[in-house]
Design a protein around this motif. Structure first.
Motif, mmCIF file in Angstrom:
data_model
loop_
_atom_site.group_PDB
_atom_site.id
_atom_site.type_symbol
_atom_site.label_atom_id
_atom_site.label_comp_id
_atom_site.label_asym_id
_atom_site.label_seq_id
_atom_site.Cartn_x
_atom_site.Cartn_y
_atom_site.Cartn_z
ATOM 1 N N LEU A 76 -22.151 48.899 -9.107
ATOM 2 C CA LEU A 76 -23.597 48.665 -9.179
ATOM 3 C C LEU A 76 -23.915 47.185 -8.992
ATOM 4 O O LEU A 76 -24.858 46.829 -8.267
ATOM 5 C CB LEU A 76 -24.167 49.172 -10.507
ATOM 6 N N ASN A 77 -23.143 46.299 -9.638
ATOM 7 C CA ASN A 77 -23.351 44.859 -9.458
ATOM 8 C C ASN A 77 -22.976 44.409 -8.051
ATOM 9 O O ASN A 77 -23.599 43.505 -7.500
ATOM 10 C CB ASN A 77 -22.534 44.063 -10.482
ATOM 11 N N GLY A 78 -21.950 45.020 -7.476
ATOM 12 C CA GLY A 78 -21.497 44.636 -6.143
ATOM 13 C C GLY A 78 -22.527 44.909 -5.070
ATOM 14 O O GLY A 78 -22.755 44.070 -4.198
ATOM 15 N N VAL A 79 -23.175 46.084 -5.109
ATOM 16 C CA VAL A 79 -24.161 46.401 -4.067
ATOM 17 C C VAL A 79 -25.462 45.638 -4.281
ATOM 18 O O VAL A 79 -26.263 45.508 -3.352
ATOM 19 C CB VAL A 79 -24.441 47.916 -3.959
ATOM 20 N N LYS A 80 -25.687 45.124 -5.484
ATOM 21 C CA LYS A 80 -26.907 44.350 -5.736
ATOM 22 C C LYS A 80 -26.694 42.862 -5.463
ATOM 23 O O LYS A 80 -27.456 42.247 -4.728
ATOM 24 C CB LYS A 80 -27.378 44.544 -7.170
ATOM 25 N N GLU A 81 -25.644 42.257 -6.063
ATOM 26 C CA GLU A 81 -25.448 40.812 -5.963
ATOM 27 C C GLU A 81 -24.184 40.414 -5.209
ATOM 28 O O GLU A 81 -24.126 39.352 -4.622
ATOM 29 C CB GLU A 81 -25.392 40.204 -7.367
ATOM 30 N N GLY A 82 -23.156 41.225 -5.265
ATOM 31 C CA GLY A 82 -21.877 40.884 -4.648
ATOM 32 C C GLY A 82 -21.021 40.052 -5.587
ATOM 33 O O GLY A 82 -21.463 39.645 -6.664
ATOM 34 N N PHE A 83 -19.792 39.789 -5.177
ATOM 35 C CA PHE A 83 -18.849 39.019 -5.984
ATOM 36 C C PHE A 83 -18.309 37.862 -5.156
ATOM 37 O O PHE A 83 -18.300 37.913 -3.926
ATOM 38 C CB PHE A 83 -17.690 39.902 -6.460
ATOM 39 N N GLU A 84 -17.850 36.819 -5.847
ATOM 40 C CA GLU A 84 -17.384 35.620 -5.168
ATOM 41 C C GLU A 84 -16.247 34.985 -5.954
ATOM 42 O O GLU A 84 -16.280 34.940 -7.183
ATOM 43 C CB GLU A 84 -18.555 34.645 -5.066
ATOM 44 N N LYS A 85 -15.236 34.530 -5.252
ATOM 45 C CA LYS A 85 -14.131 33.775 -5.850
ATOM 46 C C LYS A 85 -14.005 32.481 -5.069
ATOM 47 O O LYS A 85 -14.029 32.474 -3.835
ATOM 48 C CB LYS A 85 -12.811 34.535 -5.736
ATOM 49 N N LYS A 86 -13.839 31.379 -5.790
ATOM 50 C CA LYS A 86 -13.668 30.077 -5.151
ATOM 51 C C LYS A 86 -12.231 29.612 -5.347
ATOM 52 O O LYS A 86 -11.665 29.762 -6.430
ATOM 53 C CB LYS A 86 -14.633 29.054 -5.747
ATOM 54 N N LEU A 87 -11.666 29.063 -4.299
ATOM 55 C CA LEU A 87 -10.306 28.518 -4.328
ATOM 56 C C LEU A 87 -10.366 27.041 -3.963
ATOM 57 O O LEU A 87 -11.218 26.620 -3.171
ATOM 58 C CB LEU A 87 -9.420 29.248 -3.324
ATOM 59 N N GLU A 88 -9.461 26.254 -4.536
ATOM 60 C CA GLU A 88 -9.358 24.837 -4.222
ATOM 61 C C GLU A 88 -7.967 24.548 -3.681
ATOM 62 O O GLU A 88 -6.986 25.142 -4.131
ATOM 63 C CB GLU A 88 -9.586 23.985 -5.475
ATOM 64 N N ILE A 89 -7.900 23.609 -2.734
ATOM 65 C CA ILE A 89 -6.622 23.210 -2.152
ATOM 66 C C ILE A 89 -6.364 21.763 -2.543
ATOM 67 O O ILE A 89 -7.209 20.898 -2.308
ATOM 68 C CB ILE A 89 -6.642 23.364 -0.616
ATOM 69 N N ASN A 90 -5.210 21.495 -3.155
ATOM 70 C CA ASN A 90 -4.823 20.138 -3.547
ATOM 71 C C ASN A 90 -3.516 19.786 -2.864
ATOM 72 O O ASN A 90 -2.599 20.593 -2.830
ATOM 73 C CB ASN A 90 -4.625 20.051 -5.076
ATOM 74 N N GLY A 91 -3.442 18.583 -2.338
ATOM 75 C CA GLY A 91 -2.211 18.108 -1.709
ATOM 76 C C GLY A 91 -2.520 17.308 -0.461
ATOM 77 O O GLY A 91 -3.480 17.596 0.253
ATOM 78 N N VAL A 92 -1.691 16.318 -0.187
ATOM 79 C CA VAL A 92 -1.884 15.471 0.984
ATOM 80 C C VAL A 92 -1.617 16.295 2.242
ATOM 81 O O VAL A 92 -0.560 16.906 2.388
ATOM 82 C CB VAL A 92 -0.940 14.251 0.934
#
Length: 177
Positions: A76-92
């Motif tokens: 129900l939440n997915g069809v209304k607002e959707g879901f999101e995951k954020k990833l970060e990349i660290n390193g030279v």
């Protein structure tokens, strides 16, 4: 006894939900999702609320009761607002870029890693060190984020690698000379 399973699920405004036997279908502004509830759990819909209860008091039925309710809330939440995951990349030299629909990752290997975006998932790279995975299916969004993180997980000495934005890396102290 499930405390989560006892509460009925109210259908949010702008979302149409139907219960057909053991199948719960939700349609909303972002799309449509279906969830087939286990046979040991009974699902009913009355006056805009979906109620979930075990068919008997067996351990198997009670263990699937709360999980079924949570899955219904997620669709129900997915069809209304959707879901999101954020990833970060660290390193030279570690970075990400979109190459058409594919995600191209430079993670210190001899070659770039190319991740093919599955259907129903949107991957965005606002900065070369940030990745945003979004979609309407919570399980699929989490799975894609975990697969991207798996290419080069964060290491405990310098924190280099791909990590979730909210993840805290426990650092180890290096050797002294």
């Amino acid at each position: 006894m499930s405390r989560i399973g006892k509460k009925p699920v109210s259908v949010p405004q702008g979302v149409t939900a139907t219960v057909d036997g053991q199948t719960v279908t939700a349609k909303g502004p972002k799309g449509e999702l279906k969830f087939v509830v286990n046979e040991e759990v009974l699902v009913k819909m009355d006056d805009g609320q979906i109620a979930v209860e075990p068919r008997d008091q067996s351990k198997a039925a009670r263990s699937k009761w709360g999980m079924s309710r949570t899955q219904i809330v997620n669709i129900l939440n997915g069809v209304k607002e959707g879901f999101e995951k954020k990833l970060e990349i660290n390193g030279v030299g570690y970075r990400a870029a979109m190459q058409g629909k594919n995600l191209q990752l430079a993670l210190g290997f001899s070659h770039d890693v190319v991740y093919e975006t599955p259907q129903g998932i949107t991957i965005a790279v606002p900065k070369p060190t940030e990745i945003t995975v979004s979609g309407i299916d919570k399980q699929q969004v989490g799975q894609v984020a975990a697969e991207i993180r798996k290419y080069r997980g964060p290491e405990p000495y310098k924190g280099k690698g791909v990590k979730y934005a909210e993840e805290r890396i426990v650092r180890k102290v290096g050797k002294k000379k």
